[in-house]
Design an enzyme around this catalytic site. Structure first.
Site, PDB file in Angstrom:
ATOM      1  N   PHE A  42      18.546 -30.291  36.272  1.00 42.42           N
ATOM      2  CA  PHE A  42      19.211 -30.290  35.305  1.00 42.42           C
ATOM      3  C   PHE A  42      18.406 -30.925  33.981  1.00 42.42           C
ATOM      4  O   PHE A  42      17.234 -31.100  34.065  1.00 42.42           O
ATOM      5  CB  PHE A  42      20.653 -30.513  35.367  1.00 42.42           C
ATOM      6  N   LYS A  97      12.999 -24.268  33.853  1.00 42.37           N
ATOM      7  CA  LYS A  97      12.351 -25.645  34.535  1.00 42.37           C
ATOM      8  C   LYS A  97      11.642 -25.397  35.653  1.00 42.37           C
ATOM      9  O   LYS A  97      10.253 -25.923  35.852  1.00 42.37           O
ATOM     10  CB  LYS A  97      13.312 -26.764  34.604  1.00 42.37           C
ATOM     11  N   TRP A 106       5.955 -17.364  32.810  1.00 43.49           N
ATOM     12  CA  TRP A 106       6.888 -16.221  33.212  1.00 43.49           C
ATOM     13  C   TRP A 106       6.215 -14.843  33.259  1.00 43.49           C
ATOM     14  O   TRP A 106       6.127 -14.070  34.179  1.00 43.49           O
ATOM     15  CB  TRP A 106       8.226 -16.210  32.583  1.00 43.49           C
ATOM     16  N   LYS A 149      24.061 -18.697  39.054  1.00 43.01           N
ATOM     17  CA  LYS A 149      22.837 -19.389  38.444  1.00 43.01           C
ATOM     18  C   LYS A 149      21.734 -18.515  39.200  1.00 43.01           C
ATOM     19  O   LYS A 149      20.677 -18.313  38.650  1.00 43.01           O
ATOM     20  CB  LYS A 149      22.609 -20.875  38.846  1.00 43.01           C
TER      21      LYS A 149
END
Length: 554
Positions: free
Chosen positions: A299, A69, A408, A103
């Site tokens: 989230f 995200k 990415w 994370k």
């Protein structure tokens, strides 16, 4: 393949004054922290009105397969810049808890990052330290007041204020302090929250000015007196000193993406236990400085997006123009029951089983909040054409387009198609609305979230929660919005229920008011306000050499 930190370190960063100049801000309005980061002085925004289109980036329910995200948010902003739009990205600051936990950082990834990545993921401009210091000053003044005679008659069994630290440390969840004799304080049960779950963080992120922040700090409830009435930071005369510690922290931080798009990175409440959005101050600044503002909420859309709409937009008077829902084929297959080890192979059946998760999030955006949406699929090399086609087909049935994102690997170039679709959506008429009316009783607001957003049958309450909610309404807090504290791994409060479950109930085990932030918190399931480290924390792989070069940060 280069790591995120290697890509970030090789990037040719522009001086922060050059980034500010893109927004029409002169150096006299910057408070620089080295060459590549600065805080915006309030003078930078004088005489400016909000003019930008606000785009929210949210996601499906997260899985260990990852969704991307923040990376998509940054890549979309770069994509908008590449197609000639004046874009600004507005993000939260990373917490050290996830950075050293499981994370990792929150500065994006690959060729869609904000830099300087190491600084942003670690101490940055010191905002979180200031939040922790202000929080713990209030705790110290509270305990000192009791020690010095307790003129406010605070009931030591009903103290609600906790200390905080920006680290995952389960050992501090429940403690006893004030031990060691009469000169060492008054013994009592206590505990720590992680800084990003603290109400000071929430108040900072929802404050519109220093004076508003001071007023919010004054309203912080630290506990209750012997007659059951709230005792506040204002009663303890702590708000002024707390605000002094936060006078710089409230100013938005300006940095840049790898491609030189201006980025405001400020504030960092978690979305599973707090409201999960960057600061109102930063979003407001971005809307006054850019034509397109891309922000994200933590989230899945059931958590961060719901709170963005129902808490942040309501409090700050924001009206979003469009929503991007991020998904991956891999994550959707996990929601369909496929184990993580099997995600590389084509499995249309598992994908079909997981797609309802995405479709429910989309339906909520369109039908509950009245906003146009696009799905951004972060494509992996193992995704097959048949799998992509199935996602496109199911989204088309809801009138939603899908755009493949390769930010990415390609940076802004991989986000141009997504950017064009977002620009198109921003021109559409929309009927933005909230999930519930704040005039409703607390239980009805919780019920609206559970049934409309989660897809559940309703909420059930422990006797403790029933009593707390009744007391909050009696004290006049019943008309505040609700901040649900819930697992991020499911629409329900049971993390094992993947996909789009129905018929479940959500158990509200307790409720409290965050009077300074301006919402009621409903804690569900087994959610914790102080996370713990995993068996092998990311911190074990982070190191620094003699020249100060950091390794292992991601």
């Amino acid at each position: 393949m280069k790591t995120d930190i290697e890509i970030a370190r090789e990037a040719k960063k522009q001086p922060i004054a050059a980034i500010a100049a893109k927004l029409g801000i002169g150096e006299e309005h910057l408070e620089s922290y080295g060459k590549y980061k600065a805080k915006l002085s309030p003078s930078a925004l004088e005489g400016r009105e909000r003019r930008g289109k606000l785009i929210l980036v949210t996601a499906i329910t997260p899985t260990p397969a990852g969704e991307g995200k923040t990376t998509t948010t940054i890549g979309l902003a770069d994509g908008l810049t590449r197609i000639g739009k004046r874009a600004v990205v507005a993000l939260r600051e990373p917490s050290l808890g996830p950075v050293f936990g499981i994370k990792g950082g929150a500065a994006g990834g690959g060729y869609a990052q904000v830099v300087p990545m190491e600084d942003i993921n670690l101490h940055f401009t010191g905002d979180f330290h200031a939040v922790g210091a202000a929080n713990n000053l209030l705790a110290a003044m509270l305990d000192n007041h009791i020690f010095q005679g307790n003129a406010l008659h605070i009931d030591s069994e009903r103290i609600t204020w906790k200390r905080c630290v920006d680290m995952n440390d389960r050992q501090l969840r429940y403690i006893e302090d004030g031990l060691g004799g009469a000169k060492s304080g008054v013994p009592r049960r206590d505990g720590f929250d992680i800084t990003v779950a603290s109400e000071v963080m929430a108040a900072l992120c929802l404050a519109t000015s220093l004076s508003d922040l001071k007023a919010r700090l004054s309203r912080l409830i630290v506990g209750y007196d012997e007659g059951g009435m709230p005792v506040t930071a204002g009663d303890l005369k702590a708000a002024g000193a707390m605000c002094a510690l936060l006078k710089d922290a409230i100013k938005p931080n300006l940095v840049q993406t790898l491609e030189g798009t201006p980025a405001l990175v400020h504030g960092g409440p978690f979305a599973n236990i707090a409201h999960g959005c960057n600061s109102v101050a930063a979003t407001d600044a971005a809307l006054k400085l850019g034509d397109y503002v891309v922000t994200e909420a933590g989230f899945g859309a059931d958590l961060g997006a719901e709170k963005f709409f129902d808490i942040k937009c309501r409090i700050a008077g924001l009206k979003p123009s469009a929503v991007v829902v991020v998904a991956t084929v891999r994550a959707l297959k996990m929601h369909g029951g496929l184990p993580k080890t099997e995600l590389a192979k084509e499995d249309l059946s598992a994908l079909e089983g997981g797609l309802p998760n995405l479709l429910r999030h989309l339906s909520n955006i369109q039908n509950v909040y009245g906003l146009p949406a696009v799905v951004a699929v972060n494509r992996f090399p193992t995704d097959t054409d048949a799998e992509i086609a199935l996602v496109v087909e199911r989204c088309k049935a809801l009138g939603v387009n899908v755009r493949l994102s390769t930010v990415w690997a390609e940076g802004g170039r991989g986000g141009e198609e997504l950017a064009r679709e977002v620009v198109r959506l921003c021109e559409e008429e929309s009927d933005f609305r909230y999930c519930y009316d704040t005039a409703l009783p607390i239980r009805e607001k919780i019920g609206a979230i559970v049934t409309k957003i989660y897809g559940g049958a309703g909420a059930v309450y422990t006797p403790e929660a029933e009593e707390e909610i009744a007391r909050l309404e009696e004290l006049g807090f019943g008309k505040l919005p609700v901040c649900m504290a819930k697992t991020q791994y499911s629409f329900s409060d049971d993390p094992s229920k993947l996909g789009a479950p129905r018929g479940f109930t959500v158990t509200v085990r307790s409720a409290k008011v965050s009077a300074g932030a301006g919402f009621v918190v409903a804690l569900t399931g087994s959610i914790m306000t102080m996370p713990g480290l995993p068996k092998i924390p990311a911190a074990e792989n982070i190191d620094v050499d003699e020249d100060g070069n950091i390794t292992g940060l991601f």
